[in-house]
Design an enzyme around this catalytic site. Structure first.
Site, short mmCIF file in Angstrom:
data_model
loop_
_atom_site.label_atom_id
_atom_site.label_comp_id
_atom_site.label_asym_id
_atom_site.label_seq_id
_atom_site.Cartn_x
_atom_site.Cartn_y
_atom_site.Cartn_z
N HIS A 226 0.76 -1.15 -0.11
CA HIS A 226 0.08 -0.01 0.23
C HIS A 226 0.88 1.34 0.19
CE1 HIS A 226 1.11 -0.31 4.27
NE2 HIS A 226 0.94 1.02 4.38
N ASP A 228 0.72 5.22 1.59
CA ASP A 228 0.33 6.00 2.69
C ASP A 228 -0.17 7.10 2.25
OD1 ASP A 228 2.90 5.24 5.20
OD2 ASP A 228 1.28 3.96 4.52
N HIS A 284 4.78 -0.08 -0.11
CA HIS A 284 5.45 -0.98 1.06
C HIS A 284 4.53 -1.89 1.47
CE1 HIS A 284 3.90 2.77 2.99
NE2 HIS A 284 3.91 1.80 4.23
N ARG A 294 6.38 -8.64 16.37
CA ARG A 294 7.15 -7.50 15.97
C ARG A 294 6.00 -6.31 16.02
NH1 ARG A 294 6.84 -4.13 11.26
NH2 ARG A 294 8.63 -2.88 10.82
C1 LIG Z 1 -4.27 8.88 8.79
C2 LIG Z 1 -4.45 7.81 8.52
C3 LIG Z 1 -3.57 7.04 7.52
C4 LIG Z 1 -4.05 5.41 7.60
C5 LIG Z 1 -5.44 5.79 7.75
C6 LIG Z 1 -5.66 6.87 9.02
C7 LIG Z 1 -5.13 6.03 10.25
C8 LIG Z 1 -4.42 4.75 9.95
C9 LIG Z 1 -3.45 4.84 8.74
C10 LIG Z 1 -3.24 3.39 8.30
C11 LIG Z 1 -1.99 2.61 8.92
C12 LIG Z 1 -2.11 1.19 8.27
C13 LIG Z 1 -1.75 1.38 7.00
C14 LIG Z 1 -2.92 2.24 6.31
C15 LIG Z 1 -3.32 2.09 4.82
C16 LIG Z 1 -4.07 2.04 6.73
O1 LIG Z 1 -4.92 1.04 6.63
O2 LIG Z 1 -4.22 2.75 8.19
C17 LIG Z 1 -2.63 3.73 6.67
C18 LIG Z 1 -3.72 4.74 6.19
C19 LIG Z 1 -3.27 5.53 5.23
O3 LIG Z 1 -2.12 6.06 5.12
O4 LIG Z 1 -4.08 5.81 4.27
O1 LIG Z 2 4.78 -1.75 10.39
C1 LIG Z 2 5.49 -1.20 9.53
O2 LIG Z 2 6.85 -1.10 9.58
C2 LIG Z 2 4.94 -0.51 8.65
C3 LIG Z 2 3.37 0.02 8.95
C4 LIG Z 2 2.75 0.91 7.83
O3 LIG Z 2 3.10 0.49 6.54
C5 LIG Z 2 1.68 1.77 8.31
O4 LIG Z 2 1.38 1.66 9.47
O5 LIG Z 2 1.24 2.27 7.21
FE LIG Z 3 2.16 2.24 5.34
#
Ligand SMILES: C=C1C[C@]23C[C@H]1CC[C@H]2[C@@]12CCC[C@@](C)(C(=O)O1)[C@H]2[C@@H]3C(=O)O
Ligand SMILES: O=C(O)CCC(=O)C(=O)O
Ligand SMILES: [Fe+2]
Length: 345
Positions: A226, A228, A284, A294
């Site tokens: 995905h 961010d 990533h 982890r």
């Molecule tokens: C501010 C954010 C950014 C979010 C959504 C929200 C809170 C949690 C983040 C994450 C964290 C895990 C991967 C991701 C793809 C997910 O599913 O939740 C991220 C997403 C994004 O970067 O779009």
């Molecule tokens: O756990 C990690 O090293 C990456 C987590 C991640 O990609 C995310 O929280 O968006």
């Molecule tokens: Fe991420």
């Protein structure tokens, strides 16, 4: 005025997509969590490949950060200003949270129309299989109520650590974005307008991640590939490997090792748009381990939800349509990895 969390609460998820698996005492990976093998699965063979490390006190920090953002879209930073004791405290509180019994964690499950709380990653609904992952998302201040539920007589140290972490991460995000803005060759006026907007933004989130030990790590995935969504992500991960980034040009999946004391910074979709594609928003994923559990902590920093995002450089042809942060996150919530291509000019 839309608040940042409303962008997520306006996009409710279904409960069965939010509830993580009970990872305790599993002898095998349930079918629900077995992911199909993909051919690009093989991590890079070039063990000398590693992401750039930038010292924020380096006199050439602007060029080094700019180069890292352009070539990799991800880099590690040293001299970032966060104390080892703070990062140890965050890690300690993260272990403390995820080590709670499942019924305790379920008490603070993120609501279908919620933003903060315990649960799987928000991208779960886009996949038919589930991730070997549990998370705790913190958007805004409502996490204090959750902490009081989890630890009625001992919630203060969790809240203090999270508070201090958010403050320090915001300062670091401002420092990094100020450096990155300098590398975008903006006019004086543009640079100061964007610096002010970045400084005033309340768009941020903190994500605690846990990837329990997996009985057959090759069958599962911690987080699928995905990007961010916001401007940048600052990540602290314990010294176990797991994070991998996809590098074009035949390299494939490159493991990101955690340089002792360094934090990992990666470009998000919004910064990719602002840079008119100059900075790749890095794909990533997280692979899981058969021997160790982890954890990681990600801080996501973005622009005010009602601000307009568009390619900043006036010299090139814009690659993306201009839209508000709220609109972009709305598209990402709907269409996931197609979001950027949908706003491509
Ligand atoms: C501010 C954010 C950014 C979010 C959504 C929200 C809170 C949690 C983040 C994450 C964290 C895990 C991967 C991701 C793809 C997910 O599913 O939740 C991220 C997403 C994004 O970067 O779009
Ligand atoms: O756990 C990690 O090293 C990456 C987590 C991640 O990609 C995310 O929280 O968006
Ligand atoms: Fe991420």
């Amino acid at each position: 005025m839309t608040t940042f969390s409303e962008v997520y609460t306006n996009n409710p998820l279904q409960l069965h997509h939010i509830i993580p698996l009970d990872f305790n005492s599993l002898q095998a990976v349930p079918d629900s969590h077995i992911w199909p093998k993909s051919d690009d699965d093989v991590p890079t063979s070039d063990e000398y490949l590693s992401i750039p490390i930038v010292d924020l006190m380096d006199p050439d920090v602007v060029d080094r950060v700019s180069h890292a953002c352009q070539t990799w879209g991800i880099f590690q930073v040293t001299n970032h200003g966060l104390s080892p004791s703070l990062l140890e405290g965050v890690e300690e509180e993260t272990w403390r949270l995820f080590s709670l019994p499942v019924p305790e964690k379920m008490k603070v499950l993120r609501l279908p129309d919620g933003a903060t709380g315990y649960g799987t990653a928000r991208i779960a609904p886009f996949y038919s299989k589930s991730m070997w992952h549990e998370g705790f998302t913190i958007i805004g201040g409502s996490f204090v109520e959750h902490a009081k539920v989890l630890w009625p007589n001992d919630y203060k140290r969790f809240c203090d650590v999270i508070d201090e972490c958010q403050k320090s991460m915001k300062t670091l995000a401002h420092k990094l974005l100020h450096i990155i803005l300098k590398s975008l060759n903006l006019s004086e006026e543009q640079e100061s307008n964007w610096a002010t907007m970045i400084h005033q933004s309340e768009t941020n989130a903190l994500q605690l991640n846990s990837y329990p030990t997996c009985p057959d790590p090759n069958q599962a995935i911690g987080l699928p590939p995905h990007t961010d969504s916001l401007l940048l992500t600052i990540l602290h991960h314990s010294n176990t490997s797991g994070l991998q980034i996809f590098r074009d040009g035949g390299f494939g999946w490159v493991p990101v090792s955690s340089f002792p004391g360094a934090l990992t910074v990666n470009v998000g979709d919004l910064l990719h748009i602002l840079s008119n594609g100059k900075f790749p928003t890095v794909y990533h994923r997280v692979v899981v381990s058969g021997t160790c559990h982890r954890v990681s902590m990600g801080y996501f920093y973005g622009l005010p939800v009602d601000s307009t995002v568009e390619p900043l450089s006036k010299v090139e042809f814009p690659m993306y349509k201009s839209l508000t942060v709220r609109e972009y996150i709305g598209i990402k919530n709907e269409c996931h990895e197609k979001a950027l291509s949908l706003i491509r000019i």
